[in-house]
Design a protein around this motif. Structure first.
Motif, mmCIF file in Angstrom:
data_model
loop_
_atom_site.group_PDB
_atom_site.id
_atom_site.type_symbol
_atom_site.label_atom_id
_atom_site.label_comp_id
_atom_site.label_asym_id
_atom_site.label_seq_id
_atom_site.Cartn_x
_atom_site.Cartn_y
_atom_site.Cartn_z
ATOM 1 N N SER A 203 -81.498 35.955 31.171
ATOM 2 C CA SER A 203 -80.217 35.256 31.086
ATOM 3 C C SER A 203 -79.414 35.430 32.369
ATOM 4 O O SER A 203 -79.800 36.158 33.279
ATOM 5 N N ALA A 204 -78.270 34.795 32.377
ATOM 6 C CA ALA A 204 -77.338 34.956 33.495
ATOM 7 C C ALA A 204 -76.903 36.408 33.621
ATOM 8 O O ALA A 204 -76.693 36.904 34.729
ATOM 9 N N ALA B 183 -75.406 27.233 33.542
ATOM 10 C CA ALA B 183 -74.516 27.146 34.697
ATOM 11 C C ALA B 183 -73.689 28.413 34.924
ATOM 12 O O ALA B 183 -72.823 28.422 35.777
ATOM 13 N N ALA B 184 -73.944 29.490 34.188
ATOM 14 C CA ALA B 184 -73.126 30.695 34.320
ATOM 15 C C ALA B 184 -73.290 31.368 35.680
ATOM 16 O O ALA B 184 -72.376 32.012 36.165
ATOM 17 N N VAL B 185 -74.456 31.218 36.301
ATOM 18 C CA VAL B 185 -74.686 31.763 37.635
ATOM 19 C C VAL B 185 -74.555 30.620 38.628
ATOM 20 O O VAL B 185 -75.176 29.572 38.473
ATOM 21 N N LYS B 186 -73.736 30.824 39.633
ATOM 22 C CA LYS B 186 -73.503 29.783 40.640
ATOM 23 C C LYS B 186 -74.409 30.027 41.844
ATOM 24 O O LYS B 186 -74.487 31.137 42.356
ATOM 25 N N VAL C 128 -69.653 35.153 29.383
ATOM 26 C CA VAL C 128 -70.723 34.841 28.445
ATOM 27 C C VAL C 128 -70.288 33.684 27.553
ATOM 28 O O VAL C 128 -69.215 33.717 26.953
ATOM 29 N N ASP C 129 -71.123 32.667 27.451
ATOM 30 C CA ASP C 129 -70.880 31.520 26.579
ATOM 31 C C ASP C 129 -71.458 31.863 25.204
ATOM 32 O O ASP C 129 -72.662 31.707 24.965
ATOM 33 N N LYS D 8 -75.595 31.759 20.684
ATOM 34 C CA LYS D 8 -75.945 31.442 19.296
ATOM 35 C C LYS D 8 -77.010 30.345 19.240
ATOM 36 O O LYS D 8 -77.935 30.398 18.429
ATOM 37 N N GLU D 9 -76.880 29.353 20.108
ATOM 38 C CA GLU D 9 -77.807 28.229 20.129
ATOM 39 C C GLU D 9 -79.238 28.657 20.455
ATOM 40 O O GLU D 9 -80.196 28.146 19.882
#
Length: 110
Positions: free
Chosen positions: A42-43, A73-76, A94-95, A100-101
């Motif tokens: 993950s990011a 898109a959490a990491v640019k 964190v989204d 959850k998805e």
């Protein structure tokens, strides 16, 4: 170094950041360059690895591409360079809905 290892890759996950840091310190003592690698993390894992890579000069390269494989898109990125933010901690938000998805299993311990 004849017949031995001349560099190695530190594969990281968030929970493995401190052991990777210890290995980087050993590599530094042996003057053995390192690379921080990634899987499809993950990011959060990517940014932990990116911070690890920036913390030691013996870590010469990295391939922190997990979020690119997950379309997150959490990491640019600026081209192939990770952009660090001014946010506290590892610098991402964190989204929770996205987590959850993509979650296959979860449980709540009370």
């Amino acid at each position: 170094m004849e017949g031995g290892c001349y560099s190695f890759c530190l594969e990281t996950k968030v929970k493995e950041t401190y052991p990777a840091l210890a290995l980087a310190s050993l590599a530094e003592a042996a003057e053995m360059p390192c690379q921080v690698g990634s899987m499809v993390e993950s990011a959060i894992g990517t940014m932990a690895g990116a911070h690890l890579a920036m913390s030691r000069s013996i870590i010469e390269t990295n391939e922190m591409v997990g979020p690119l494989m997950l379309d997150v898109a959490a990491v640019k990125y600026n081209g192939d360079v990770i952009q660090f933010s001014d946010r506290p901690g590892i610098g991402i938000e964190v989204d929770e809905e996205y987590v959850k998805e993509i979650t296959c299993f979860s449980c709540e311990i009370k």
